[in-house]
Write a protein that holds these residues in place. Structure first.
Motif, short mmCIF file in Angstrom:
data_model
loop_
_atom_site.label_atom_id
_atom_site.label_comp_id
_atom_site.label_asym_id
_atom_site.label_seq_id
_atom_site.Cartn_x
_atom_site.Cartn_y
_atom_site.Cartn_z
N HIS A 19 38.75 42.77 31.91
CA HIS A 19 39.16 43.88 31.37
C HIS A 19 38.61 44.91 30.96
N ALA A 20 37.53 45.52 31.80
CA ALA A 20 37.46 46.66 31.53
C ALA A 20 37.82 47.92 31.72
N ASP A 21 38.89 47.42 32.49
CA ASP A 21 40.11 49.26 32.95
C ASP A 21 40.84 49.07 32.27
N ALA A 36 37.56 45.38 19.63
CA ALA A 36 37.05 44.23 18.81
C ALA A 36 38.14 43.38 19.77
N ARG A 37 39.60 43.39 19.47
CA ARG A 37 40.34 42.63 20.18
C ARG A 37 39.87 42.32 21.52
N LEU A 38 40.19 43.26 22.77
CA LEU A 38 39.38 43.20 23.74
C LEU A 38 37.96 42.67 24.35
N ALA A 85 29.06 48.72 19.59
CA ALA A 85 28.53 48.22 20.84
C ALA A 85 29.93 46.94 21.04
N TYR A 86 30.38 46.97 22.33
CA TYR A 86 31.29 46.13 22.46
C TYR A 86 31.47 45.37 24.19
N LEU A 87 31.20 43.79 23.95
CA LEU A 87 31.13 42.81 25.33
C LEU A 87 32.38 42.34 25.45
N VAL A 88 32.78 43.07 27.44
CA VAL A 88 34.03 42.92 27.57
C VAL A 88 33.74 42.49 28.86
N ASP A 89 34.24 41.72 29.17
CA ASP A 89 34.95 40.48 30.64
C ASP A 89 35.12 41.84 31.67
#
Lengths: 64, 198
Positions: free
Chosen positions: B162-164, B134-136, B155-159
């Motif tokens: 920051h995906a890697d 969640a922090r990422l 489900a996480y919404l990730v920039d």
């Protein structure tokens, strides 16, 4: 658990997540969205496949 | 009147490659939608949700999101061409939703754990797995089911940038997860985060 089984696990989980996203999420445009009862059956079927696969994954980790 | 199968609402701030075939091999077009664009292709009828059709829908959305922000539309959405103007009235809402997901992708994580002997320890372990992820992430949703088997669906919404790091963190956490079984899929288009609500 063979490499083939790992691939099958990955593809079945991916399919569950695909079904879950495309049929239950996404932008809803009012009116003509048609979701048949059969779709729900498809989701249930895939979830059962997922759950049995995850059981296998746990078993593999305990063995190793 | 032409019936259009709708794949996604797109921003127009990028060159879009629409050399992609959609449902049943149909040609995908981008039609103007109040300053945005509707990605669609002509269809005779609402397609059946076969595995093939689902992947055809997904392939179009994934191709679009390589070049523009997208709001993926739910599978099976068919509109008449003359209904697009009324859809364009939601352009402001779509624009705010696009701002929320711009440059971001979605990951799905499912975690299961044994119901016995110490469910509280298991819940703590699940929380320990969720928190670093969640922090990422820019945002997340979490659902916990008790039946038919205990399962957390997140489900996480990730920039994209920051995906890697997110994927590496998933690998690390699931390796250390002991009696939990965790699986992650993605990156997906942001199906879970398409409404403007935070």
């Amino acid at each position: 658990m063979s490499e083939l089984d790992t691939e099958r696990l990955g593809s079945s989980v991916t399919l569950v997540d695909l079904v879950d996203r495309l049929l239950a999420r996404g932008v809803v445009v009012s009116g003509d969205v048609t979701i048949a009862v059969a779709d729900i059956d498809l989701i249930q079927l895939r979830l059962q496949a997922l759950l049995s696969s995850v059981g296998t994954l746990e078993a593999r980790r305990e063995d190793s | 009147m032409t019936r259009l199968y709708l794949y996604a609402i797109c921003g127009r701030d990028g060159a879009v490659d629409v050399e992609v075939r959609g449902i049943g091999g149909s040609r995908v077009r981008l039609l103007p939608l109040g300053g945005l664009a509707a990605a669609c292709s002509p269809v005779e009828a609402v397609p059946e949700p076969s595995e093939r059709a689902l992947w055809e829908h997904e392939a179009v959305v994934e191709r679009l999101m390589e070049s523009v922000p997208v709001l993926p539309v739910r599978f099976g959405t068919v509109v008449r061409e003359d209904e697009l103007p009324s859809l364009a009235r939601r352009a402001d809402e779509f624009t705010r939703a696009l701002a929320r997901v711009r440059g971001k992708v979605e990951y799905a994580v499912r975690v299961t754990w044994p119901d016995t002997p110490a469910p509280h320890d298991s819940l703590a372990a699940v929380a320990a797995l969720h928190r670093p992820l969640a922090r990422l992430a820019a945002d997340n949703t979490v659902n916990v089911h008790r039946r038919p088997t205990p399962m957390l669906e997140a489900a996480y919404l990730v920039d994209r940038e920051h995906a890697d790091a997110f994927e590496a963190e998933v690998d690390r956490l699931t390796r250390d997860a002991n009696h939990l079984a965790a699986v992650c899929t993605g990156p997906w288009p942001p199906y879970t985060f398409v409404s403007e609500a935070a």
